[in-house]
Scaffold this motif. Sequence first.
Motif, PDB file in Angstrom:
ATOM      1  N   GLU A  21      -7.231 -19.904   3.433  1.00  0.00           N
ATOM      2  CA  GLU A  21      -8.315 -19.378   4.335  1.00  0.00           C
ATOM      3  C   GLU A  21      -9.344 -18.303   3.413  1.00  0.00           C
ATOM      4  N   VAL A  22      -8.954 -17.548   2.299  1.00  0.00           N
ATOM      5  CA  VAL A  22      -9.721 -16.716   1.923  1.00  0.00           C
ATOM      6  C   VAL A  22     -10.424 -17.187   0.761  1.00  0.00           C
ATOM      7  N   ARG A  23     -11.900 -16.989   0.640  1.00  0.00           N
ATOM      8  CA  ARG A  23     -12.747 -17.299  -0.379  1.00  0.00           C
ATOM      9  C   ARG A  23     -13.641 -16.095  -0.665  1.00  0.00           C
ATOM     10  N   LEU A  24     -13.796 -15.734  -1.817  1.00  0.00           N
ATOM     11  CA  LEU A  24     -14.598 -14.387  -1.858  1.00  0.00           C
ATOM     12  C   LEU A  24     -16.103 -14.895  -2.796  1.00  0.00           C
ATOM     13  N   LYS A  25     -17.017 -14.367  -2.163  1.00  0.00           N
ATOM     14  CA  LYS A  25     -18.407 -14.453  -2.769  1.00  0.00           C
ATOM     15  C   LYS A  25     -18.349 -13.855  -4.059  1.00  0.00           C
ATOM     16  N   LEU A  26     -19.140 -13.981  -5.116  1.00  0.00           N
ATOM     17  CA  LEU A  26     -19.394 -13.101  -6.190  1.00  0.00           C
ATOM     18  C   LEU A  26     -19.990 -11.837  -5.695  1.00  0.00           C
ATOM     19  N   GLY A  27     -19.129 -10.805  -6.106  1.00  0.00           N
ATOM     20  CA  GLY A  27     -19.741  -9.490  -5.671  1.00  0.00           C
ATOM     21  C   GLY A  27     -18.870  -8.879  -4.623  1.00  0.00           C
ATOM     22  N   GLN A  28     -18.316  -9.794  -3.822  1.00  0.00           N
ATOM     23  CA  GLN A  28     -17.559  -9.520  -2.706  1.00  0.00           C
ATOM     24  C   GLN A  28     -15.947  -9.086  -2.864  1.00  0.00           C
ATOM     25  N   GLY A  29     -15.771  -8.019  -2.337  1.00  0.00           N
ATOM     26  CA  GLY A  29     -14.179  -7.419  -2.731  1.00  0.00           C
ATOM     27  C   GLY A  29     -14.219  -7.019  -4.103  1.00  0.00           C
ATOM     28  N   ILE A  30     -12.960  -6.439  -4.515  1.00  0.00           N
ATOM     29  CA  ILE A  30     -12.714  -5.873  -5.823  1.00  0.00           C
ATOM     30  C   ILE A  30     -12.668  -7.253  -6.907  1.00  0.00           C
ATOM     31  N   ALA A  31     -12.210  -8.296  -6.464  1.00  0.00           N
ATOM     32  CA  ALA A  31     -12.142  -9.449  -7.492  1.00  0.00           C
ATOM     33  C   ALA A  31     -13.493  -9.926  -7.672  1.00  0.00           C
ATOM     34  N   GLY A  32     -14.303  -9.874  -6.495  1.00  0.00           N
ATOM     35  CA  GLY A  32     -15.662 -10.234  -6.618  1.00  0.00           C
ATOM     36  C   GLY A  32     -16.460  -9.552  -7.501  1.00  0.00           C
ATOM     37  N   SER A  33     -16.349  -8.063  -7.315  1.00  0.00           N
ATOM     38  CA  SER A  33     -17.001  -7.353  -8.198  1.00  0.00           C
ATOM     39  C   SER A  33     -16.674  -7.575  -9.610  1.00  0.00           C
ATOM     40  N   ALA A  34     -15.417  -7.655 -10.131  1.00  0.00           N
ATOM     41  CA  ALA A  34     -15.025  -7.843 -11.341  1.00  0.00           C
ATOM     42  C   ALA A  34     -15.572  -9.228 -12.107  1.00  0.00           C
ATOM     43  N   ALA A  35     -15.751 -10.285 -11.034  1.00  0.00           N
ATOM     44  CA  ALA A  35     -16.514 -11.496 -11.472  1.00  0.00           C
ATOM     45  C   ALA A  35     -17.705 -11.522 -11.853  1.00  0.00           C
ATOM     46  N   LEU A  36     -18.348 -10.481 -10.689  1.00  0.00           N
ATOM     47  CA  LEU A  36     -19.844 -10.273 -10.938  1.00  0.00           C
ATOM     48  C   LEU A  36     -20.391  -9.902 -12.292  1.00  0.00           C
ATOM     49  N   THR A  37     -19.734  -8.610 -12.422  1.00  0.00           N
ATOM     50  CA  THR A  37     -19.820  -7.826 -13.704  1.00  0.00           C
ATOM     51  C   THR A  37     -19.282  -8.214 -15.084  1.00  0.00           C
ATOM     52  N   ARG A  38     -18.323  -9.078 -14.556  1.00  0.00           N
ATOM     53  CA  ARG A  38     -17.349  -9.483 -15.897  1.00  0.00           C
ATOM     54  C   ARG A  38     -16.792  -8.220 -16.707  1.00  0.00           C
ATOM     55  N   GLN A  39     -16.410  -7.281 -15.897  1.00  0.00           N
ATOM     56  CA  GLN A  39     -15.650  -5.889 -16.277  1.00  0.00           C
ATOM     57  C   GLN A  39     -14.566  -5.909 -15.544  1.00  0.00           C
ATOM     58  N   SER A  40     -13.418  -5.371 -16.047  1.00  0.00           N
ATOM     59  CA  SER A  40     -12.071  -4.973 -15.426  1.00  0.00           C
ATOM     60  C   SER A  40     -12.254  -4.060 -14.233  1.00  0.00           C
ATOM     61  N   VAL A  41     -11.664  -4.012 -13.096  1.00  0.00           N
ATOM     62  CA  VAL A  41     -11.931  -3.109 -12.199  1.00  0.00           C
ATOM     63  C   VAL A  41     -10.498  -2.616 -12.010  1.00  0.00           C
ATOM     64  N   SER A  42     -10.136  -1.196 -11.935  1.00  0.00           N
ATOM     65  CA  SER A  42      -8.710  -0.845 -11.613  1.00  0.00           C
ATOM     66  C   SER A  42      -9.120   0.269 -10.571  1.00  0.00           C
ATOM     67  N   VAL A  43      -8.325   0.048  -9.329  1.00  0.00           N
ATOM     68  CA  VAL A  43      -8.501   1.094  -8.271  1.00  0.00           C
ATOM     69  C   VAL A  43      -7.197   1.788  -8.068  1.00  0.00           C
ATOM     70  N   ALA A  44      -7.121   3.197  -7.661  1.00  0.00           N
ATOM     71  CA  ALA A  44      -5.779   3.777  -7.587  1.00  0.00           C
ATOM     72  C   ALA A  44      -5.137   3.397  -6.067  1.00  0.00           C
ATOM     73  N   ASP A  45      -6.285   3.216  -4.966  1.00  0.00           N
ATOM     74  CA  ASP A  45      -5.912   3.063  -3.647  1.00  0.00           C
ATOM     75  C   ASP A  45      -7.054   2.087  -3.142  1.00  0.00           C
ATOM     76  N   ALA A  46      -6.859   0.834  -2.911  1.00  0.00           N
ATOM     77  CA  ALA A  46      -7.827  -0.144  -2.568  1.00  0.00           C
ATOM     78  C   ALA A  46      -8.129   0.037  -1.190  1.00  0.00           C
ATOM     79  N   ARG A  47      -7.462   0.786  -0.267  1.00  0.00           N
ATOM     80  CA  ARG A  47      -7.888   0.998   1.034  1.00  0.00           C
ATOM     81  C   ARG A  47      -8.890   2.030   1.172  1.00  0.00           C
ATOM     82  N   THR A  48      -9.111   2.827   0.111  1.00  0.00           N
ATOM     83  CA  THR A  48     -10.316   3.916   0.324  1.00  0.00           C
ATOM     84  C   THR A  48     -11.485   3.474  -0.544  1.00  0.00           C
ATOM     85  N   ASP A  49     -11.454   2.242  -0.826  1.00  0.00           N
ATOM     86  CA  ASP A  49     -12.500   1.653  -1.853  1.00  0.00           C
ATOM     87  C   ASP A  49     -13.456   0.905  -1.060  1.00  0.00           C
ATOM     88  N   ASP A  50     -14.603   1.149  -1.016  1.00  0.00           N
ATOM     89  CA  ASP A  50     -15.593   0.428  -0.384  1.00  0.00           C
ATOM     90  C   ASP A  50     -15.641  -1.093  -0.573  1.00  0.00           C
TER      91      ASP A  50
END
Length: 421
Positions: free
Chosen positions: A90-119
């Motif tokens: 069911e789940v598909r992410l657009k580029l830039g959508q979600g944390i994985a989508g951001s990493a894909a769009l910017t082509r940079q790794s993203v590390s977050v301590a608590d995903a629930r508080t990340d926009d």
Amino acid sequence: MTQHTLDTAAWLHEIAPDDLRRTVDVLYRVHRLVVLVTDLPTLLLSIMEESKQVAQAEACALMLYDAITEDLYFEVALGESGDQSALKREVRLKLGQGIAGSAALTRQSVSVADARTDDRFFKQADETSGFETRSLLAVPLVDRDALIGVLEVVNKVGGGPFTNADLHVMEMFGSLVATSIANARLIEQNLRAERLAAIGQAVAGLSHYTKNIITGLSGSVDLIDQGLSQNNSEFILRSWPIFKRSTQKISDFVEDMLSFSKPRKPLIEPFDVRTVVKDVSDTVSGTVAKKEIGLHIDCARAAPTVRADQRGLYRVLLNLVSNAADAVPRTNGVIRLHAETADSGALIIEVADNGPGVPDEIARQIFDPFFSTKGSRGTGLGLAVTQKIVVEHGGQITVSRAPDGGALFRVVIPQEVDGQE
Ligand SMILES: Nc1ncnc2c1ncn2[C@@H]1O[C@H](COP(=O)(O)OP(=O)(O)OP(=O)(O)O)[C@@H](O)[C@H]1O
Ligand SMILES: [Mg+2]
């Protein structure tokens, strides 16, 4: 958010000795996997399992990038709990959508301590899987500038964020995974292109072959029609052999296609090999007479009964003798068919001719399906079928040079001795 690239190894100096040992150990294991495991799904699954361990994460996921729809979808998701298949479905992410989508769009790794508080966090993934994401590390997978997907590890065991060492190891993993996927796709594409080209060539060859037979067939039918309507038996007598030859060729062709296309267990029964040899010599008698070929048969040393698939053996001999008949010179053509029972009990059959022999350059290819030097006069199925039948009997077929320079095909078919094969 932490952003890193692989162009510095400075982190190696800061890493704790334990982490370093863990990292080297896992890289060694993954390297072995990449070398040893050849199928991509197994390789990806193993690498994911390793990443979960090396980053000490509760779960991990591999998302692949679909360049047509321009979104990311879950390919592998490994974790202790949650509905992984719903996630994949069911789940598909657009580029830039979600944390994985951001990493894909910017082509940079993203590390977050608590995903629930990340926009950027895409809550629907957790809602769908029933999993609760806290810390998260997403690494983009890029091969030769092309985005392949995103590798994610989720929830550092024992709480807290993923470390700097985790990030670097995951980036190394990421580059291995990206290259493995890209290579596997390239191989798959090449294979498909080769397969399609081979199928195209085979179909073209077969169509040409059958068209030629059908032309001969309809020509002879026209002549027979004329002969009948004009009451002219001359026409009928002339066209009858062509008609018979063409129908025989069609039936041989169909028989070869059938033998070739499905795996078959031979129907082993006792019979006299002389009966089969006689059938073959009857079938080729027209060609043999037309080309004035000397067909010499010697079965004196063959046991009175052999055990084999009778129809199969008939096809083997017919293909070998037909090839020999094609190969012999226009005048003084000679074919020798020799059958004997060896001391071991095995049935040995040799078909030799005085044609030009099989040139060394093509000797390796002649048993390949659709390999033929006869253009539209051959399908290239004869020897492939012959070999298949012999191998289904647990036997062997080889080709060498006959004493007078022609081809010598030798077939060995093992026989049961004292109840054993
Ligand atoms: N006795 C032989 N002498 C020389 N070349 C041979 C002989 N038998 C086979 N070959 C070579 O092997 C090739 C493959 O043989 P195979 O029987 O598989 O196909 P084919 O005879 O060309 O076609 P088909 O089986 O439809 O008659 C032939 O085209 C020919 O080049
Ligand atoms: Mg042939």
